[in-house]
Design an enzyme around this catalytic site. Structure first.
Site, PDB file in Angstrom:
ATOM      1  N   TYR A 197       6.566 -47.134  -3.654  1.00  0.00           N
ATOM      2  CA  TYR A 197       7.147 -45.838  -4.018  1.00  0.00           C
ATOM      3  C   TYR A 197       6.339 -44.690  -3.421  1.00  0.00           C
ATOM      4  CZ  TYR A 197       8.935 -41.959  -6.756  1.00  0.00           C
ATOM      5  OH  TYR A 197       9.516 -40.773  -7.135  1.00  0.00           O
ATOM      6  N   TRP A 217       6.721 -40.425  -1.402  1.00  0.00           N
ATOM      7  CA  TRP A 217       7.505 -39.451  -0.652  1.00  0.00           C
ATOM      8  C   TRP A 217       7.246 -39.471   0.840  1.00  0.00           C
ATOM      9  CZ3 TRP A 217      10.087 -34.435  -1.854  1.00  0.00           C
ATOM     10  CH2 TRP A 217      10.770 -34.486  -3.064  1.00  0.00           C
TER      11      TRP A 217
END
Ligand code: MGD
Ligand code: MGD
Ligand code: MO
Length: 764
Positions: free
Chosen positions: A106, A108
């Site tokens: 996970y 960005w």
């Protein structure tokens, strides 16, 4: 000048080939963000990873050797790193299978869409046979699970929420739970071209729109909105919303025709409001004791909402907390009781102040992307269950009506995220990270996650490679030619996976014979050809690449969410089980979870200012998103560093709380609870409600070598609890917990995290 896109905005830069010598905001941006200053200043910082590194114990003793997070690293050549990593991947896949590899990864990463790190790592692991994945996000993990049961798919809504221009024109009252934050709306996944939150709210105000901002921080809504500030207790929004609903119900202000035609289950909810089901009437006096908002103000607000075109909007932060389903569900219920769902400027919103993309005109086209392939492994975790998974292989747990079992993970592969930024209870995460045989991290920087890995590979920063990108629902599609050559020996994730897949015998599958440059061109030309077949003309790749970006078309500039449902609910039913708004959900009720029953309720969290735990830890920590960076990214950059106090992350406190502790602005303080402690630099500010300590996320975790529960830098996740929002969604609850705060009196320790970790001589 060449244009480049980050998640927090576009900028134009001049480069000497090695570094950026001039950076200025993209000329099209009306409200540029100083976050762009972090990029150039971080590029050659000592915390850049300059070459591959292996943890000493892993190199000497092999997979599973203890010492992760405590040992120095040994620099190695790329050839040696590929040899070690491909050997280990082969061993784990052969001996334990794809179910033993956690590749959720996970995070960005960066804005450019081809070099999107998650797409790259998932494609690579799929070529090897798959991986255990994650579902949902830290951002909206609770709403993502709740909303399909009661209103519809969240991701569809995020692209279709009523346009800000429609709100400006029609809305008379915005009741913003969690505020309308310009610092958060500065960011969109994939990038924002034109920031305009302040301008939008100023325009709405000039047009007669009033804002009520329900939040612990006055500056969660910008001054331009001229908002009324209701500083309720954090975690108590469900009680406030129930009291608003109770007034609407009791005083004949609810729109019964709307409720009858478009919703199901109001009666059972109303019985709870009226106290018929539990003997407690959820009236404003009841809510005053819980929320701290005067009963008269609650009653008056309910009347104001019923008399005006009202938008009820809930920030994502409210659901990143214990029982986070409740305020979201109640936001929907309030909007339904007002009968304005589907009307221009009325109804329910989620995230107008959480990201730049909500309320932007719905874009008609996607942009080119690299396919991730197919993952044959069915096992997954809700993303915030990472520590639980690593600590409890084989254990079973409940999620959204399913009974699931944690897999036994041998190898963790992280590329483009920072779990030691994003997860809660970092000391527990450290114990969890001690379990697998091998942890691999690609990053450009020595983040805490890289420091807790065995094999660390240096990736390029986005300014060091060719790419292109457009943010979600953003109209600008930018070419992003490389601005500089890479730092040290850093390589693109794509190049790393290409080489690894070659040595693992799946090179053809991964690269399909293309270089990154060939992919960029081919994906673009394929996209262009598809669009052309559908009647939309786009420039050739060469024209696009030489240009300043292209403007993508939108479906309709002034969308109104759920307008078609309102017009004809039979022809355009919702995607919920009944096709209606579910004020009572038979599905959720059927799961039998005490922490998320069949209709919204008030549930008292373990850690809030009204509970027993506040006797020992009397401050509510607000661990919200940082104003000066995106998450932990580029924390060493100039803008992020400009607000640090004695090198520590700033914590904001009300003047009364500071003086009660004999503290002054600029003091170094210690925050603590039973899980951990950290240092921070005090900022005294009356924009913060009494009873609050606001320490944003993002400071790189800098554990004391003898005590990993103590962070010397100010990462609030040593304090937050690793508890799910509820059994239903298993979402992250990082936003809130209880702490105490005191002066720090010892000798101020140096930060280790602002330099590279200890390294040993090169070994090849
Ligand atoms: N207490 C608390 N915790 C929270 C939250 C909260 O409200 N409170 N919010 C949560 C939320 S909403 C989120 S989304 C998460 C965010 O958590 P993350 O997304 O994990 O945080 P980032 O700092 O963005 O991590 C991205 C990492 O990718 C690296 N990177 C950038 N570009 C590249 C690349 O091209 N390749 C590779 N390999 N790496 C790259 C960056 O250097 C950085 O280390 O945090 C969550 N954590
Ligand atoms: N500058 C910047 N912008 C960002 C990000 C970033 O890291 N930096 N991250 C992006 C990401 S990934 C996401 S998911 C979004 C997140 O968007 P949000 O989750 O909306 O953002 P936060 O800043 O975590 O929280 C917003 C505000 O909610 C308030 N709040 C907290 N708890 C409560 C409560 O119980 N009740 C009420 N009424 N208010 C409460 C806090 O005062 C806080 O400042 O932001 C995005 N935007
Ligand atoms: Mo997020």
């Amino acid at each position: 000048m060449t244009t480049h896109l980050t998640h927090w905005g576009a900028f134009e830069a001049v480069s000497d080939g090695r570094r950026l010598t001039e950076v200025r905001p993209w000329s099209g941006d009306p409200e540029p963000m100083p976050l762009i200053e972090n990029v150039a200043s971080a590029q050659h910082h000592p915390t850049r990873i300059d070459r591959p590194h292996i943890r000493r114990g892993w190199l000497e003793h092999g997979p599973g050797a203890p010492g992760r997070g405590d040992e120095p690293f040994v620099p190695v050549s790329w050839d040696r790193a590929f040899e070690l990593l491909s050997g280990e991947l082969r061993r784990v896949y052969d001996e334990f299978g794809a179910e033993s590899v956690y590749g959720g990864s996970y995070g960005w990463a960066s804005a450019g869409r081809f070099h999107h790190a998650q797409s790259q790592v998932h494609r690579f692991l799929n070529c090897l046979g798959g991986y255990v994945r994650h579902v949902n996000s830290y951002s909206m993990g609770t709403s993502t699970v709740l909303l399909p049961h009661i209103l519809g798919d969240l991701y569809w809504m995020l692209g279709n929420f009523t346009a800000k221009s429609v709100i400006t024109e029609h809305t008379e009252l915005i009741v913003a739970f969690g505020g309308l934050s310009p610092k958060n709306a500065a960011v969109t996944p994939g990038g924002v071209s034109r920031h305009h939150t302040r301008g939008w709210l100023a325009e709405a105000r000039a047009n007669g729109c009033r804002v009520v901002s329900v939040t612990p921080l006055r500056d969660d809504t910008p001054a331009e909105a001229g908002a009324e500030w209701l500083a309720s207790r954090p975690g108590s929004d469900a009680a406030l919303m129930l009291a608003l609903a109770q007034v609407l119900d009791a005083e004949g202000l609810a729109d019964n025709d709307f409720l009858a035609r478009y919703t199901v289950g109001y009666d059972r909810f109303a019985a709870y409001l009226r106290g018929e089901s539990d003997g407690v009437v959820k009236d404003p006096r009841w809510a005053e004791a819980i929320t701290g908002v005067p009963a008269d103000r609650i009653r008056a607000l309910a009347h104001e909402m019923a008399a005006a075109r009202t938008l009820v909007t809930v920030s994502w932060s409210l659901q990143r907390a214990r029982y986070g389903e409740q305020p979201v569900w109640l936001g929907v219920v309030l909007a339904a009781m007002l009968g304005q769902i589907g009307l221009p400027g009325g109804g329910f919103g989620h995230g107008y102040g959480s990201t730049g993309s909500v309320g932007e005109p719905t874009r008609r086209l996607g942009v080119p992307r690299l396919a991730q392939g197919v993952n044959p492994v069915e096992t997954f975790i809700p993303v915030a269950r990472i520590s639980d998974m690593l600590l409890n292989p084989g254990a079973s747990y409940d999620y959204n009506g399913q009974r699931l079992v944690y897999p036994d993970i041998r190898l963790v592969y992280w590329c483009g995220g920072n779990p030691f930024h994003h997860h809660q209870d970092l000391a527990r995460l450290r114990r969890a990270f001690a379990r697998p045989d091998t942890i691999v991290v690609h990053d450009a920087f020595w983040t805490a996650s890289a420091r807790h890995a065995d094999i660390v590979l240096p990736s390029t920063m986005t300014i060091e490679r060719d790419d292109y990108g457009a943010g979600e629902n953003d109209r600008m599609f930018f070419p992003m030619p490389a601005l500089t050559r890479p730092h040290g020996e850093a390589r693109d994730d794509y190049a790393i996976f290409a080489e690894l897949s070659e040595s693992l015998g799946v090179g053809k599958e991964f690269t399909e014979g293309r270089t990154a440059e060939e992919w960029l061109r081919d994906l673009y030309e394929q996209w262009r050809a598809d669009l052309s077949a559908r009647g939309t003309t786009m420039p050739s790749f060469d024209e696009f690449w030489a240009g300043e970006g292209i403007t993508l078309p939108v479906a309709e500039p002034g969308q109104v969410v759920f307008a078609d449902f309102r017009a004809d609910p039979d022809a355009h039913p919702l995607t919920t089980p009944t096709g209606r708004i579910e004020i009572f959900s038979e599905t959720i009720d059927g799961f039998g979870y005490a922490d998320c029953p069949g209709h919204p309720v008030w549930l008292e969290p373990e850690e809030w200012l009204g509970g027993a735990a506040a006797q020992r830890f009397p401050l509510q920590l607000i661990a919200n998103q940082p104003r000066t960076k995106l998450h932990s990214q580029l924390d060493v950059g100039a803008h992020s560093q400009s607000v640090k106090v004695a090198g520590r992350e700033p914590v904001r406190l009300h003047p009364d709380e500071a003086s009660a502790r004999g503290l002054r602005d600029g003091d170094v303080v210690r925050l603590f609870n039973d899980r951990g402690s950290c240092l921070a630099g005090l900022v005294v500010d009356d924009a913060v409600r009494p009873g609050i300590a606001q320490l944003s996320t993002g400071a790189w975790y800098d554990p004391d070598p003898s005590d990993p529960t103590f962070c010397r830098h100010g990462n609030p996740n040593v304090l937050t609890a690793d508890r799910p929002s509820s059994t239903l969604s298993q979402g992250s609850t990082g936003q809130l917990c209880l702490v105490q705060l005191e002066a720090f009196t010892g000798e101020l320790p140096d930060l280790a995290v602002s330099a590279a970790p200890e390294t040993l001589p090169v070994c090849d």
